[in-house]
Design an enzyme around this catalytic site. Sequence first.
Site, mmCIF file in Angstrom:
data_model
loop_
_atom_site.group_PDB
_atom_site.id
_atom_site.type_symbol
_atom_site.label_atom_id
_atom_site.label_comp_id
_atom_site.label_asym_id
_atom_site.label_seq_id
_atom_site.Cartn_x
_atom_site.Cartn_y
_atom_site.Cartn_z
ATOM 1 N N HIS A 96 0.819 -1.216 0.000
ATOM 2 C CA HIS A 96 0.000 0.000 0.000
ATOM 3 C C HIS A 96 0.855 1.269 0.000
ATOM 4 O O HIS A 96 0.489 2.272 -0.590
ATOM 5 C CB HIS A 96 -0.999 -0.001 1.155
ATOM 6 C CG HIS A 96 -0.372 -0.049 2.506
ATOM 7 N ND1 HIS A 96 -0.707 -0.992 3.437
ATOM 8 C CD2 HIS A 96 0.576 0.709 3.070
ATOM 9 C CE1 HIS A 96 0.021 -0.805 4.521
ATOM 10 N NE2 HIS A 96 0.808 0.234 4.318
ATOM 11 N N GLU A 338 -8.005 -12.286 -9.227
ATOM 12 C CA GLU A 338 -6.714 -12.093 -8.554
ATOM 13 C C GLU A 338 -6.322 -13.315 -7.717
ATOM 14 O O GLU A 338 -5.385 -13.280 -6.952
ATOM 15 C CB GLU A 338 -6.708 -10.808 -7.718
ATOM 16 C CG GLU A 338 -7.932 -10.570 -6.867
ATOM 17 C CD GLU A 338 -7.944 -9.198 -6.184
ATOM 18 O OE1 GLU A 338 -6.937 -8.480 -6.220
ATOM 19 O OE2 GLU A 338 -8.984 -8.862 -5.603
ATOM 20 N N ASP A 362 -2.200 -9.268 -6.621
ATOM 21 C CA ASP A 362 -2.525 -10.441 -5.819
ATOM 22 C C ASP A 362 -2.371 -11.728 -6.610
ATOM 23 O O ASP A 362 -1.955 -12.741 -6.063
ATOM 24 C CB ASP A 362 -3.955 -10.332 -5.274
ATOM 25 C CG ASP A 362 -3.991 -9.455 -4.044
ATOM 26 O OD1 ASP A 362 -3.205 -9.725 -3.125
ATOM 27 O OD2 ASP A 362 -4.768 -8.485 -4.011
ATOM 28 N N CYS A 409 -5.679 -4.348 -13.825
ATOM 29 C CA CYS A 409 -5.465 -3.159 -13.002
ATOM 30 C C CYS A 409 -4.351 -3.313 -11.981
ATOM 31 O O CYS A 409 -4.179 -2.475 -11.115
ATOM 32 C CB CYS A 409 -6.762 -2.747 -12.315
ATOM 33 S SG CYS A 409 -7.432 -4.028 -11.230
#
Length: 487
Positions: A96, A338, A362, A409
């Site tokens: 993140h 994912e 992921d 994405c």
Amino acid sequence: IHDGLQNAEAVVKSVCDRHAEALSAIEDEYIRERVADIRDVGRRLLRNLSGQQPVSEEVGHEHIVIARDLAPSETAALRKDLAVGLAIDMGSPTSHTAVMARAMDIPAVVAMRDVSEQVKQGDEVLIDGNRGVLIVRPTPRQLEEYGRLAETRRSIAKELPALRELPAETVDGHRITLSANIEGVDEVDSVTAHGAEGVGLFRSEYLHLLSSAPVTEEDQNRVYCEVARRLSPQPVIIRTLDIGGDKLMTGAPFLPEPNPFLGCRSIRLSFLHPDYFKAQLRAILRASRYKNVKLMYPMISGVEEVEQANAILGEAMDDLDRAGEEFDRNIDIGAMVEIPSAALTADTIAEHVDFLSIGTNDLVQYTLAVDRVNERVAYLYQPTHPAVLNLIRETIRAGKRNGIWVGLCGEMAADPVLTPLLIGLDLDELSVSPPAAPLVKAVIRRLKFEEARAFADEAVECSSAGEVVRRARELMRRVAPEILELV
Ligand code: PEP
Ligand code: MG
């Protein structure tokens, strides 16, 4: 200190722990969330007591932030005009902290293991976010070399605004949608400024991660409406909460787990708290009156979860019908792919949704069994691994067979070196952080679709991730050599 024969640091720690524990036991969610504040204050006291330099919050000049790790709120609090770079010991390119740094256009290097111990306050450091390099106390020659690189970058950057209004289209007329990943309403201007076509991934959880108070249905709706209104008529894909993994939230209703990335994360957490989930779905549906909102479920592992989510969506629609609220009943629904099981059953999932979006951040971690934020195994985190490429290709083929579009994405979509491969695999959409959009578009506009297709066919047959990257760089050397210089 006298009675317990402990030093000051130990006393501060035990007092803070006592307060934190007492607050954790209180039912009121808002009070419970103050635990993080107590811990933060405790950490600062300990830092001062142990004679460490304070974090340079008050630095009034340009600087590079060096830290062990940063919470989302700490990254968001960096001053973009002064923090010209960021290096941390922990994380990975898809953690993140990295995602937020990229959104804020701050060059960052992550997974540096012990950089926070090696670099001292006031050291001169040189940072190259594109190549993941940090040079401590650079030599005059290195400074000169990087000065030249920065000059090349500036001259390419000057040409990029001209691309803003142009489509993401190959030389031979194959067009895709190049959209943006955003974490909040602050990035909407950046989407337009960088020439992205709407939002391919709105990470709705950041609204919660960055707020110290509980976020209500109204709060969520207000933000979704603002993003939808400002970007209308371009699409805005809102992904439901993806909390968990490295996106932990103080006060969130979850228990500590030994394997958070394999635990009650994301849609699983939403299912555990259906009222909360339904409130978010209503907030999204109410924003769909702008007609450009789409909804996306994260962490889907199989068709049953899509059915379960769609059933709850139906209940949320019923709630709005009863309340006489306006919304788009035909709102497009998408599933993120994912998890390998979703990629391998994409045909079945595709029957229940209007689009698929491949989340490679992921997908790579779950396919290769590599924790995406563990710097010790970062060398195994390979988006071009043949297994990952095969799952991507199969997902795209499943989408085509079922007549729905497929996007990607994950962060690999933002790597210009991989753009020919992703275009060649025949994705319909790429979604990248806004600042990454111009370079990706520049590469697309240099490509011939047939050439990209041939390259993708070749790449999926390669035996290793490294070989794919080598060949991708060779292709870039032919089609966009000056962009290759930068990455
Ligand atoms: C992904 O997993 O690729 C993705 C886009 O989602 P996130 O990075 O938020 O997990
Ligand atoms: Mg993900």
